[in-house]
Write an enzyme that holds these catalytic residues in place. Structure first.
Site, PDB file in Angstrom:
ATOM      1  N   CYS A 262      11.755 -17.871  23.396  1.00  0.00           N
ATOM      2  CA  CYS A 262      11.603 -18.349  22.017  1.00  0.00           C
ATOM      3  C   CYS A 262      12.390 -19.631  21.774  1.00  0.00           C
ATOM      4  CB  CYS A 262      12.065 -17.282  21.028  1.00  0.00           C
ATOM      5  SG  CYS A 262      10.859 -15.980  20.710  1.00  0.00           S
TER       6      CYS A 262
ATOM      7  N   GLU B 282      16.360 -17.943  26.379  1.00  0.00           N
ATOM      8  CA  GLU B 282      15.287 -17.169  25.749  1.00  0.00           C
ATOM      9  C   GLU B 282      14.018 -18.006  25.622  1.00  0.00           C
ATOM     10  OE1 GLU B 282      14.270 -14.843  21.570  1.00  0.00           O
ATOM     11  OE2 GLU B 282      16.356 -15.328  22.037  1.00  0.00           O
TER      12      GLU B 282
ATOM     13  N   GLU C  57      22.601 -14.399  22.410  1.00  0.00           N
ATOM     14  CA  GLU C  57      21.472 -15.284  22.744  1.00  0.00           C
ATOM     15  C   GLU C  57      21.753 -16.713  22.275  1.00  0.00           C
ATOM     16  OE1 GLU C  57      17.938 -11.955  22.297  1.00  0.00           O
ATOM     17  OE2 GLU C  57      18.462 -13.136  20.533  1.00  0.00           O
TER      18      GLU C  57
ATOM     19  N   HIS D 122      23.190 -18.693  17.859  1.00  0.00           N
ATOM     20  CA  HIS D 122      21.909 -18.174  18.331  1.00  0.00           C
ATOM     21  C   HIS D 122      20.934 -19.335  18.482  1.00  0.00           C
ATOM     22  CE1 HIS D 122      18.061 -15.986  18.116  1.00  0.00           C
ATOM     23  NE2 HIS D 122      18.739 -14.898  18.463  1.00  0.00           N
TER      24      HIS D 122
ATOM     25  N   CYS E  59       9.368 -10.852  20.170  1.00  0.00           N
ATOM     26  CA  CYS E  59       9.186 -12.166  19.548  1.00  0.00           C
ATOM     27  C   CYS E  59       8.655 -13.202  20.531  1.00  0.00           C
ATOM     28  CB  CYS E  59      10.503 -12.641  18.944  1.00  0.00           C
ATOM     29  SG  CYS E  59      11.906 -12.575  20.072  1.00  0.00           S
ATOM     30  N   CYS E  60       9.039 -13.114  21.804  1.00  0.00           N
ATOM     31  CA  CYS E  60       8.667 -14.161  22.764  1.00  0.00           C
ATOM     32  C   CYS E  60       7.171 -14.173  23.095  1.00  0.00           C
ATOM     33  CB  CYS E  60       9.504 -14.033  24.030  1.00  0.00           C
ATOM     34  SG  CYS E  60      11.272 -14.304  23.754  1.00  0.00           S
TER      35      CYS E  60
ATOM     36  N   GLY F  95      19.713 -15.602   7.238  1.00  0.00           N
ATOM     37  CA  GLY F  95      20.334 -15.189   8.492  1.00  0.00           C
ATOM     38  C   GLY F  95      19.571 -15.647   9.717  1.00  0.00           C
ATOM     39  N   HIS F  96      18.269 -15.612   9.672  1.00  0.00           N
ATOM     40  CA  HIS F  96      17.450 -16.122  10.770  1.00  0.00           C
ATOM     41  C   HIS F  96      16.511 -17.163  10.192  1.00  0.00           C
ATOM     42  CE1 HIS F  96      15.063 -16.677  14.282  1.00  0.00           C
ATOM     43  NE2 HIS F  96      15.481 -15.581  14.904  1.00  0.00           N
TER      44      HIS F  96
ATOM     45  N   HIS G 241      16.380  -9.990   7.655  1.00  0.00           N
ATOM     46  CA  HIS G 241      15.246 -10.807   8.102  1.00  0.00           C
ATOM     47  C   HIS G 241      14.116 -10.849   7.077  1.00  0.00           C
ATOM     48  CE1 HIS G 241      17.331 -10.111  11.931  1.00  0.00           C
ATOM     49  NE2 HIS G 241      16.684 -11.149  12.424  1.00  0.00           N
TER      50      HIS G 241
END
Length: 683
Positions: free
Chosen positions: A347, A345, A329, A277, A420-421, A211-212, A162
């Protein structure tokens, strides 16, 4: 608070006079009206934005302090200590909260908050390494980095580290802070990091599919601020790296093994389906829209169009939630939209708002705003409690009695180990004014119905538009148009799909029966003929000061049915009134909701309840419910009042049953013995 120039940021999109104007380039054909140009006076949204400012943001900063997220930056500056939180992306909770606080400063100036943000930025700057690298999970103790980070920089970026995800949120935060305050302290940190990223990655240099995803969106924002072409080209480079990694097994059905979890299973130009995801995916699709708009890449645009169509026709919950599968997710297969195990989720709802706003700016079609509105009023705000400091990470569609079905009854939490949310909501709420209006040449779009005023320039003519309504509870909308002097332009008022007998812009959900009610539009009290364009009523005229437009949207309670391919919803209905989707909760329904039946002929009464759940319109009807008489070993149905509340408001009064979908008739009965119950409870 000093401002260098008026902020033009909205929904993560920003244009600035600091961009070199001499370079002609592609861009979104429609431009959003800046959030700083829209002043809200709304009974529904303004209290939520104020709660975000007064409660959510301070609580987020406090929790970043209490959970050692701030301490990680202090230790990185000292290059001493041990990484004190769980995940290497915990740095982003500070970035996102700064972003939300920065937007909030434009709405509610606060010198104390601004000073605190500056203190945090100083700590972030001290944690940055001399060449621009910023990642506390490694910098604190480079010899013993976080287990997800790898031994060297970027080594595990594809799967776990990340590092670029952290950078992306840093960039977005820096742009918001710069636009709100005119200060460059955080922006300079971000630019230094971005220069390192651009020097490290690119053609002939290092290559990776992050990756994200989100660094791509962040780089685009920095490009808009600076005009530096490397930022845009690196964003496009990252997007185009997808599908090039040879380490996956394309024959595997496992999302991790075949790369689809990361949207890395094939080139973005060949992707046609929303996969993997959900948050990562929707950040990627948002970035694809950005890059397609800014580079004129029609092939990338065609791909993101196809992916959006797949999502809205096969992978969207009736509340606007996305990401059905808890494992990873992630999006499931087509029509895989279970209720009992729905993930959704929070997010992902934030990301879905970003994505749909961009799709609208590309195409000017109301269907994208229809989806965005569905998310905003349902699947997004369900993620935060009415108190502003309790949250859902995932948003369920059905909760059954735990003693009988072995399902835990969720309750809102103040914070999460992976938080994160909450911080994503903190940054989205104060940017909401920027989603209301948009412009293209002679066209002014009204997208959201939120009370307030905006000051625009249309063909170099100053124009003020004032909205007055009681939306979403009432469909009567009033717009006062006040040009400085008479002006010719088109006012395009979105007529929501739900007001045109369209539950969503696909056949995934439809209304059980068409409504004969029609939208009516008046100008200065007289019925106004209008043409339709992509879901908008086009009002073309020479506008004079204080012309009044009145739009009446039919505000009926509608039953929604799902496409028969959605197996969990066969024979069931959901309830919707205006943009709001409803649910039944234990509190109002004699402790149970899994026993409620809503026959086709059921008629509902809508009543506004100012003292319930901070003010809601409640739906009631008399319906059959299934009752078990244990003493006589019998089952029967009795008539009972069903009370339904907006889905977003559930789980603010304790734990218990909840459902969005109701069976229309009883077709079967599941018998669960007490012995089975005891085994379930004992697990």
């Amino acid at each position: 608070m000093k401002k260098v120039f008026p902020a033009l940021a909205v929904a993560g999109l920003l244009t600035s006079p600091s961009v070199a104007q001499s370079v002609k380039r592609s861009d979104y054909p429609i431009q959003a009206v800046a959030f700083t140009k829209v002043k809200l006076a709304d009974n529904f949204w303004l209290p939520r934005l104020k709660t975000n400012t007064d409660v959510t943001i301070p609580a987020s900063f406090q929790r970043c302090e209490a959970t050692n997220r701030v301490k990680n930056f202090e230790m990185a500056a000292a290059k001493s200590g041990k990484f004190a939180t769980t995940f290497p992306f915990d740095d982003t909770d500070i970035y996102k909260t700064i972003e939300g606080a920065s937007y909030s400063l434009s709405l509610y100036p606060d010198q104390k908050l601004e000073s605190y943000i500056d203190e945090l930025i100083t700590k972030v700057g001290k944690a940055q390494e001399p060449d621009g690298y910023l990642y506390t999970a490694r910098t604190i103790d480079p010899a013993h980095p976080h287990a997800w980070a790898g031994n060297t920089r970027w080594e595990k970026e594809r799967e776990l580290s990340h590092e670029l995800y952290n950078s992306g949120h840093l960039y977005e935060s820096a742009v918001a802070h710069y636009e709100a305050t005119g200060k460059k302290n955080l922006l300079n940190i971000a630019l230094k990091n971005a220069d390192l990223v651009c020097a490290t990655f690119g053609p002939g240099k290092r290559a990776v599919a992050p990756g994200h995803e989100i660094v791509e969106m962040g780089l685009v924002k920095l490009y808009r601020v600076t005009g530096k072409p490397e930022y845009l080209s690196t964003a496009k480079f990252f997007i185009e790296q997808r599908g090039q990694y040879k380490g996956y097994d394309p024959k595997s059905s496992d999302a991790w093994r075949n790369g689809s979890y990361w949207q890395d299973h094939k080139s973005v130009y060949d992707q046609k389906e929303a996969v993997g995801h959900a948050v990562r995916a929707e950040y990627l699709y948002s970035a694809m829209a950005d890059v397609a708009a800014l580079t004129g890449d029609q092939k990338m645009l065609a791909s993101v169009d196809s992916i959006w169509n797949n999502m809205v026709t096969k992978k969207l919950y009736v509340t606007g939630g996305t990401g059905a599968v808890p494992g990873g997710e992630r999006f499931g297969g087509n029509y895989e939209l279970p209720n009992g195990t729905a993930y959704n989720e929070t997010c992902a709802s934030v990301a879905n708002v970003y994505w749909n706003q961009r799709m609208f700016l590309l195409h000017g079609d109301s269907k994208y705003v229809d989806v965005m509105e569905k998310v905003l009023y349902n699947g997004l705000i369900s993620g935060v409690g009415l108190d502003g400091k309790s949250f859902f990470y995932s948003n369920a569609m059905q909760i059954k009695n735990s003693a009988v079905f072995g399902q835990s009854e969720p309750e809102r939490a103040g914070w999460f180990e992976c938080s994160c949310c909450p911080t994503n909501l903190a940054r989205l709420f104060p940017s909401l004014p920027g989603y209301v209006y948009a412009q293209k040449a002679n066209d002014v779009y009204v997208n959201l119905f939120i009370n307030g005023t905006t000051d625009l320039n249309v063909n170099k003519q100053a124009v003020r538009i004032t909205q007055q309504n009681n939306y979403p509870w009432n469909g009567d909308l009033k717009f006062t148009v006040a040009p400085k002097s008479s002006a010719d332009f088109n006012l395009l008022v979105r007529l929501p799909g739900w007001a045109r007998n369209e539950a969503v812009p696909s056949n995934l959900y439809t209304f059980a029966a068409p409504s004969p009610e029609q939208v009516s539009i008046k100008v200065n009290g007289k019925a106004q003929p209008y043409t339709m364009r992509n879901g908008y009523a086009v009002l073309a005229r020479k506008w004079k000061k204080n012309d009044v437009v009145e739009v009446a949207l039919p505000m009926e309670t509608r039953k929604v049915v799902a496409n028969p391919n959605v197996r969990d919803d066969v024979g069931k209905v959901a309830l919707q009134r205006g943009p709001v989707v409803y649910c039944a909760e234990w509190k109002d329904n004699d402790g149970r909701t899994s026993n409620i039946v809503v026959p086709a002929a059921t008629r509902f009464t809508a009543s506004y309840k100012p003292d319930v759940l901070n003010g809601i319109t409640e739906l009631t009807a008399t319906v059959p419910v299934v009752k078990v008489d244990a003493a006589n070993n019998s089952i029967s149905t009795v008539q009972q009042t069903l009370t339904a509340i907006p889905y977003y408001a559930w789980a603010n009064r304790g734990k218990g049953e909840m459902t969005v979908w109701f069976p229309e008739r009883i077709t079967d009965v599941d018998l669960i013995t007490r012995k089975v119950e005891e085994k379930i409870v004992a697990k």
